[in-house]
Design a protein around this motif. Structure first.
Motif, mmCIF file in Angstrom:
data_model
loop_
_atom_site.group_PDB
_atom_site.id
_atom_site.type_symbol
_atom_site.label_atom_id
_atom_site.label_comp_id
_atom_site.label_asym_id
_atom_site.label_seq_id
_atom_site.Cartn_x
_atom_site.Cartn_y
_atom_site.Cartn_z
ATOM 1 N N ASP A 156 0.825 -1.211 0.000
ATOM 2 C CA ASP A 156 0.000 0.000 0.000
ATOM 3 C C ASP A 156 0.862 1.264 0.000
ATOM 4 O O ASP A 156 0.438 2.306 -0.530
ATOM 5 C CB ASP A 156 -0.927 0.029 1.214
ATOM 6 N N VAL A 157 2.046 1.196 0.588
ATOM 7 C CA VAL A 157 2.935 2.364 0.630
ATOM 8 C C VAL A 157 3.334 2.781 -0.788
ATOM 9 O O VAL A 157 3.535 3.966 -1.077
ATOM 10 C CB VAL A 157 4.184 2.065 1.486
ATOM 11 N N LEU A 160 1.933 5.722 -2.922
ATOM 12 C CA LEU A 160 2.400 7.106 -2.808
ATOM 13 C C LEU A 160 3.184 7.556 -4.034
ATOM 14 O O LEU A 160 3.330 8.760 -4.270
ATOM 15 C CB LEU A 160 3.262 7.261 -1.554
ATOM 16 N N LEU A 170 8.393 11.537 5.449
ATOM 17 C CA LEU A 170 7.783 10.288 5.902
ATOM 18 C C LEU A 170 8.878 9.621 6.734
ATOM 19 O O LEU A 170 9.755 8.945 6.210
ATOM 20 C CB LEU A 170 7.349 9.421 4.725
ATOM 21 N N THR A 303 4.106 10.995 9.641
ATOM 22 C CA THR A 303 3.928 11.778 8.436
ATOM 23 C C THR A 303 2.632 12.584 8.512
ATOM 24 O O THR A 303 1.922 12.562 9.525
ATOM 25 C CB THR A 303 3.958 10.858 7.190
ATOM 26 N N ILE A 308 -1.085 10.026 4.675
ATOM 27 C CA ILE A 308 -1.905 8.972 5.281
ATOM 28 C C ILE A 308 -3.237 8.840 4.561
ATOM 29 O O ILE A 308 -3.686 7.726 4.245
ATOM 30 C CB ILE A 308 -2.107 9.265 6.781
ATOM 31 N N VAL A 311 -3.006 7.112 0.990
ATOM 32 C CA VAL A 311 -2.884 5.649 1.029
ATOM 33 C C VAL A 311 -4.222 5.027 1.435
ATOM 34 O O VAL A 311 -4.685 4.070 0.811
ATOM 35 C CB VAL A 311 -1.762 5.221 1.994
ATOM 36 N N LEU A 320 -1.389 2.882 5.822
ATOM 37 C CA LEU A 320 0.068 2.956 5.807
ATOM 38 C C LEU A 320 0.594 1.908 6.788
ATOM 39 O O LEU A 320 0.307 1.983 7.991
ATOM 40 C CB LEU A 320 0.489 4.363 6.228
ATOM 41 N N GLN A 321 1.336 0.908 6.273
ATOM 42 C CA GLN A 321 1.812 -0.181 7.132
ATOM 43 C C GLN A 321 3.297 -0.455 6.901
ATOM 44 O O GLN A 321 3.769 -0.450 5.762
ATOM 45 C CB GLN A 321 1.032 -1.463 6.863
#
Length: 469
Positions: A156-157, A160, A170, A303, A308, A311, A320-321
């Motif tokens: 998922d990051v 960005l 970040l 961040t 956030i 994402v 965000l993980q």
């Protein structure tokens, strides 16, 4: 969280929990302070609305593996905690979980869905480990510090990269030589994390890259940049482990007294790459009498709401993980490797045991119950940097010991060493001086060549690598 049970020190001993323990005042430079892969009884618990703790013992590690007695009770550490600042578990959380439904390896998982902390005209979100001086206990600050940790950015990051704006912070780790929040007169911080450039044309994706910056802080003035660097050549990985190695040395920008900030990254299945190696101020540039490192966040996710929210809104269930694993904290460059904590490779098949012995370093020696010439064992240690080293080995000599030849990565180093003594003798052998080693995992082989008595056993306490340059 540290409740600081020891009350006084007497010479080289510490009164702890009512007992007198014979331990050094602080770890020798280059010695392992603590390690954990979040296994065993490592347990996260809630302390207050915005603070969690981790306690217990990681039994997958043989030594320096207790979150309280080894980490928090160390004289150069103080307090460990997980800190959020605001929100609840629906907004952010840190958990010790399985790496995946099919992989039982335990990891520390950061999950950040909503930014809930106001800051002037925006909101921000935070999950971080704090390793902070305990004001009540007068810690020795860390003039040098090295830590190693595996980090996995969730897929998922990567969303960005399509954000149509610049990302300027970040944060993944932060280091304070005097913090801003306790009235220190000359605060200074180093911030390590991910940045991204703005797209040149509409719809263009831009990769995330590693960034590091340092700043002085002064009341009424705010933050002033001292130095900053980007690394756009390293390709950031997603859903794949990256091993971070970070080294801090207190100093300024004067030859002979320079500070150093160093970051190396090894992608899973790839080669180790030095992404930053900076010689400059690592304390406030106006401070003529600086402390060492007293407060730092080795595993951090911090961040803005813009990052956030993007994402979270990129797909159902997204957040965000970041996962963390195999954390090691050292006092300086790693140089003292306890045999019982080293990875074991192939052996001759003879019994190999970690023998409890209070006269051995950290109370254990590794015993190879060899019975003939040709028996052997291989131990592995991760060398953090290329350079020349003095190679030393701590041993327990005795009547049933043999003679051995040591080799590193298949090359004999030094001469044959006699392990025999008529009485138990704990000593450090110098195997080689100014020996060239290269960064990465190195193989140390102990090969039995014979005996000057009747026994052939080996008793290895530790390997010490003393950097010479």
């Amino acid at each position: 969280m540290n409740m600081r049970k020891w009350v006084t020190s007497i010479g080289g001993a510490v009164l702890f929990g009512g007992l007198l323990w014979s331990i050094p005042a602080y770890a020798a430079n280059g010695e392992l302070i603590f390690q954990s892969g979040f296994e065993g009884s490592s347990t996260r618990s809630t302390t207050s609305a915005q603070i969690d703790d981790i306690t217990g013992t990681d039994t997958s590690k043989l030594s320096r593996n207790n979150w309280v007695t080894d980490l928090e009770d160390h004289p150069q550490v103080g307090t460990f905690r997980l800190y959020y600042e605001s929100g609840n578990t629906g907004d952010r959380k840190a958990e010790i979980i399985q790496e995946s439904p099919t992989n039982t390896n335990k990891v520390l998982n950061y999950w950040l869905k909503n930014a809930t902390t106001p800051d002037s005209n925006f909101f921000k979100g935070r999950i971080q480990t704090d390793i902070y001086d305990d004001a009540s206990s007068n810690q020795e600050s860390l003039d040098e510090m090295y830590y190693k940790v595996r980090m996995k950015l969730d897929s998922d990051v990567q969303q960005l990269e399509t954000l149509q704006k610049k990302i300027s912070w970040l944060t993944l780790a932060e280091f304070w030589n005097q913090p801003t929040w306790d009235g220190s007169p000359k605060p200074f911080r180093i911030t390590f994390g991910l940045n991204k450039d703005a797209p040149s044309v509409a719809g263009e994706s831009k990769p995330l890259y590693f960034h590091v910056t340092s700043e002085n802080y002064a009341q009424g003035v705010g933050y002033t940049e001292v130095w900053k660097y980007d690394n756009k050549s390293f390709q950031v990985q997603y859903d794949s482990w990256m091993t971070l190695e970070i080294y801090y040395k207190k100093g300024n920008n004067t030859t002979g007294s320079k500070g150093r900030f160093y970051v190396a990254v090894t992608p899973e299945g790839g080669s180790r790459q030095v992404v930053f190696d900076i010689y400059n101020f690592t304390h406030n540039s106006t401070d003529t009498n600086p402390r060492g490192l007293s407060h730092f966040n080795p595993m951090k996710l911090y961040t803005s709401n813009e990052v956030i929210d993007y994402v979270r809104n990129s797909g159902t269930g997204n957040a965000l993980q970041v996962q963390w694993d195999d954390f090691e904290l050292w006092n300086g460059w790693p140089s003292l490797y306890e045999a019982e904590a080293m990875r074991v490779g192939t052996t001759s098949g003879d019994a190999l045991t970690d023998s409890a012995d209070t006269s051995c370093s950290r109370a254990y020696c590794k015993i190879l119950s060899s019975n003939a010439p040709g028996d052997f064992m291989n131990l592995f240690a991760s060398v953090p940097k290329d350079g020349l080293y003095d190679v030393k080995v701590g041993v327990k000599k005795w009547t049933n010991r043999g003679q051995f030849q040591m080799s590193i990565d298949g090359t004999n180093v030094g001469s044959i060493q006699d392990h025999y003594s008529s009485v138990p003798e704990y000593t450090e052998l110098t195997i080689a001086s100014n020996y060239q080693l290269y960064a990465g995992e190195r193989r140390f082989k102990f090969y039995v060549t014979g005996t000057s008595s009747t026994g052939h056993q080996l008793g290895i306490d530790y390997i010490k690598l003393v950097p010479k340059n």
